[in-house]
Design a protein around this motif. Structure first.
Motif, PDB file in Angstrom:
ATOM      1  N   VAL A  70      22.453  19.291  44.856  1.00  0.00           N
ATOM      2  CA  VAL A  70      23.688  19.583  44.118  1.00  0.00           C
ATOM      3  C   VAL A  70      24.089  18.361  43.304  1.00  0.00           C
ATOM      4  N   ARG A  71      24.081  17.199  43.936  1.00  0.00           N
ATOM      5  CA  ARG A  71      24.487  15.966  43.262  1.00  0.00           C
ATOM      6  C   ARG A  71      23.561  15.674  42.075  1.00  0.00           C
ATOM      7  N   ALA A  72      22.270  15.916  42.252  1.00  0.00           N
ATOM      8  CA  ALA A  72      21.308  15.680  41.168  1.00  0.00           C
ATOM      9  C   ALA A  72      21.518  16.669  40.021  1.00  0.00           C
ATOM     10  N   ALA A  73      21.769  17.936  40.348  1.00  0.00           N
ATOM     11  CA  ALA A  73      21.978  18.942  39.303  1.00  0.00           C
ATOM     12  C   ALA A  73      23.258  18.656  38.520  1.00  0.00           C
ATOM     13  N   VAL A  74      24.322  18.231  39.212  1.00  0.00           N
ATOM     14  CA  VAL A  74      25.576  17.893  38.535  1.00  0.00           C
ATOM     15  C   VAL A  74      25.369  16.659  37.653  1.00  0.00           C
ATOM     16  N   PRO A  79      27.273  14.374  31.619  1.00  0.00           N
ATOM     17  CA  PRO A  79      27.145  12.965  31.256  1.00  0.00           C
ATOM     18  C   PRO A  79      28.419  12.151  31.508  1.00  0.00           C
ATOM     19  N   ASP A  80      29.576  12.820  31.597  1.00  0.00           N
ATOM     20  CA  ASP A  80      30.859  12.143  31.779  1.00  0.00           C
ATOM     21  C   ASP A  80      31.046  11.756  33.249  1.00  0.00           C
ATOM     22  N   GLU A  81      31.056  10.454  33.530  1.00  0.00           N
ATOM     23  CA  GLU A  81      31.153   9.959  34.903  1.00  0.00           C
ATOM     24  C   GLU A  81      32.447  10.399  35.588  1.00  0.00           C
ATOM     25  N   GLY A  82      33.555  10.425  34.870  1.00  0.00           N
ATOM     26  CA  GLY A  82      34.831  10.846  35.430  1.00  0.00           C
ATOM     27  C   GLY A  82      34.823  12.299  35.861  1.00  0.00           C
ATOM     28  N   VAL A  87      34.391  16.497  40.125  1.00  0.00           N
ATOM     29  CA  VAL A  87      33.729  17.721  40.560  1.00  0.00           C
ATOM     30  C   VAL A  87      33.083  17.538  41.942  1.00  0.00           C
ATOM     31  N   LEU A  88      32.590  16.352  42.226  1.00  0.00           N
ATOM     32  CA  LEU A  88      31.914  16.103  43.504  1.00  0.00           C
ATOM     33  C   LEU A  88      32.827  15.495  44.568  1.00  0.00           C
TER      34      LEU A  88
END
Length: 161
Positions: A70-74, A79-82, A87-88
């Motif tokens: 999930v973390r990799a797909a997100v 591209p926006d770190e914020g 989301v995570l």
């Protein structure tokens, strides 16, 4: 109201499904069988989260939001770190994860502020492809990542309920 959200979720997820002939895409997302025996059998790794909240630990001890796939797909989609961080984040008000149009859909929102700030993560059950919708009332639009992955509704992201 829930039926309207479900219909919007289906339309949004159908729009975000990638086509296999576009650059960077792999295979189309399979649609699960409607047979009862197929529904009881996990379609793929992320299907084990369906029916649980995104922060619930399930078999194997991981939550949806902590799952490396999930973390990799997100990370690949956003591209926006914020936006990725929000989301995570595990400080979230959420609904149970659903399977909608062949995708695993997790919906979350800012606690005590769901209307203005909400999001959805829509992933192929194997975690291989995905899209993220992020709604910010200040901008009055739900933005899909990657760009063009879904419609931009003014009322928020699909919840799957």
């Amino acid at each position: 109201m829930r039926r309207l959200i479900s219909l919007a979720a289906c339309a949004a997820l159908a729009a975000c499904q990638q086509q296999p002939d576009q650059p960077g895409n792999t295979a189309p997302v399979p649609t699960p069988s409607a047979s009862p025996s197929a529904a009881a059998t996990p379609v793929a790794a992320l299907a084990r989260y369906v029916g649980h909240y995104p922060t619930d630990a399930v078999e194997g001890g991981s939550s949806f939001l902590a799952d490396p796939a999930v973390r990799a797909a997100v990370a690949a989609a956003v591209p926006d770190e914020g936006v990725r961080a929000r989301v995570l984040d595990t400080d979230v008000t959420a609904t149970p994860i659903a399977e909608v149009e062949g995708r695993v859909l997790a919906y979350g929102c800012e606690p005590h502020n769901c209307g203005p700030h909400n999001w959805a993560i829509a992933l192929a059950p194997d975690g291989g492809t995905g899209a993220v919708c992020y709604y910010d009332e200040d901008r009055r639009v739900a933005r899909w990542y990657p760009e063009g992955a879904g419609p931009n509704p003014a009322s928020g992201c699909p919840s799957g309920e």
